[in-house]
Design an enzyme around this catalytic site. Structure first.
Site, PDB file in Angstrom:
ATOM      1  N   TYR A  69       0.860  -1.184   0.000  1.00  0.00           N
ATOM      2  CA  TYR A  69       0.000   0.000   0.000  1.00  0.00           C
ATOM      3  C   TYR A  69       0.898   1.236   0.000  1.00  0.00           C
ATOM      4  O   TYR A  69       1.308   1.734   1.044  1.00  0.00           O
ATOM      5  CB  TYR A  69      -0.890   0.038   1.242  1.00  0.00           C
ATOM      6  CG  TYR A  69      -2.033  -0.950   1.277  1.00  0.00           C
ATOM      7  CD1 TYR A  69      -2.345  -1.757   0.185  1.00  0.00           C
ATOM      8  CD2 TYR A  69      -2.821  -1.074   2.419  1.00  0.00           C
ATOM      9  CE1 TYR A  69      -3.398  -2.652   0.236  1.00  0.00           C
ATOM     10  CE2 TYR A  69      -3.883  -1.965   2.470  1.00  0.00           C
ATOM     11  CZ  TYR A  69      -4.162  -2.749   1.382  1.00  0.00           C
ATOM     12  OH  TYR A  69      -5.213  -3.630   1.444  1.00  0.00           O
ATOM     13  N   GLY A 227     -11.920  -0.441  -5.131  1.00  0.00           N
ATOM     14  CA  GLY A 227     -12.644  -0.274  -3.877  1.00  0.00           C
ATOM     15  C   GLY A 227     -13.145   1.119  -3.613  1.00  0.00           C
ATOM     16  O   GLY A 227     -13.496   1.436  -2.480  1.00  0.00           O
TER      17      GLY A 227
END
Length: 302
Positions: A69, A227
């Site tokens: 991430y 997402g």
């Protein structure tokens, strides 16, 4: 509903092995920028740090992250370390391994079993910890996860990992992993608008066995890009939101949590207002009629 005074314990707690977490947690992917991974603009670092600290103030004690991430300027693990270290005793940081991005941010070859030690050690280094609370093996389309999960089980025996989970799997992979070591959580895509019979079956199996089921992209609408939270909503969702003076996103989270006491939510955001709303969704109680309407909507999501 009034969101500001609601804390993350409103939805109750669950056990990840011997670790107690509030059922509303926080996903760290959105801390790094306006879009996931290398897309969009990097986040304001101080704002991201403040969002994390606010989450903990609101009772969030379950944070989901990964070494992959990161955006051009920001790393979720580094932000977590800077914002929350030294870590509170009750804070559970869950990481995942398997996927790999090179230093330019592009996706590269997924980890082989013998690569996983390096992935675990990189998470340890970035987070500034001597062990990881929970590590999820993210399946990368391989038919069997036995070798990869076995490698993580060895690291668990060494004390580098406390508990193990699996992600993006089918029911047969859960049985395969359990033959090697205990599994405390399963992370799969699951949400109101995304219907997958295998995910629904895993939801049921996990409930029977007392394993946490942790949906990702739960508020992403119809499989939104990386997402992203849904921006359009079915009329049924809007009607429930109006009835509770809530946002459609809160309704989606409340429906997700209603799927069982073993279901944990990890909505992510870099926006402090959205954080407050997400945490407050744990206090939203749908009526049986509302839940039935939304269940039917979910079944149409295929």
């Amino acid at each position: 509903m009034t969101s500001e005074a609601i804390t993350a314990d409103a939805a109750g707690t669950w056990q990840l092995g011997d670790l107690t977490v509030n059922r509303v947690g926080f996903g760290a992917m959105r801390l790094t920028g306006s879009a996931a991974f290398h897309l969009g603009a990097p986040s304001d670092r101080e704002r991201s740090i403040s969002v994390l600290r606010k989450a903990v103030e609101l009772g969030v004690n379950h944070i989901d992250t990964a070494a992959f991430y990161f955006s051009a300027l920001r790393s979720a693990n580094e932000i977590i370390n800077s914002a929350l270290s030294p870590y509170a005793d009750d804070l559970v940081v869950v990481t995942k391994v398997g996927p790999f991005r090179n230093y330019s941010g592009e996706w590269a070859t997924s980890a082989r079993p013998d690569d996983l030690r390096g992935h675990v050690e990189e998470n340890l280094r970035q987070l500034g910890r001597d062990h990881l609370d929970v590590v999820n093996l993210r399946r990368m389309r391989q038919d069997s996860i036995a070798e990869h999960f076995g490698a993580l089980a060895e690291l668990r025996e060494e004390g580098l990992i406390r508990h193990l989970g699996i992600s993006d799997v089918e029911p047969r992979h859960l049985a395969e992993a359990q033959a090697i070591a205990p599994v405390v959580c399963v992370q799969n895509q699951f949400g109101l608008d995304s219907y997958d019979p295998a995910a629904d079956e895993l939801l049921r199996i996990c409930g029977q066995q007392g394993i946490a089921f942790v949906p990702f992209y739960a508020i992403a609408g119809d499989r939104g890009p990386q997402g992203a939270a849904a921006t359009t909503h079915d009329d049924a969702v809007l009607a429930v939101a109006r009835a509770h003076d809530a946002t459609p996103t809160q309704v989606r989270l409340a429906w997700t949590l209603r799927q069982g006491p073993h279901v944990l939510a990890i909505p992510g955001t870099g926006n402090p207002d959205h954080l407050v709303e997400n945490v407050a969704a744990g206090a939203l109680r749908l009526t049986d009629e509302e839940a039935g309407t939304l269940d039917a909507l979910h079944q149409k999501g295929d």
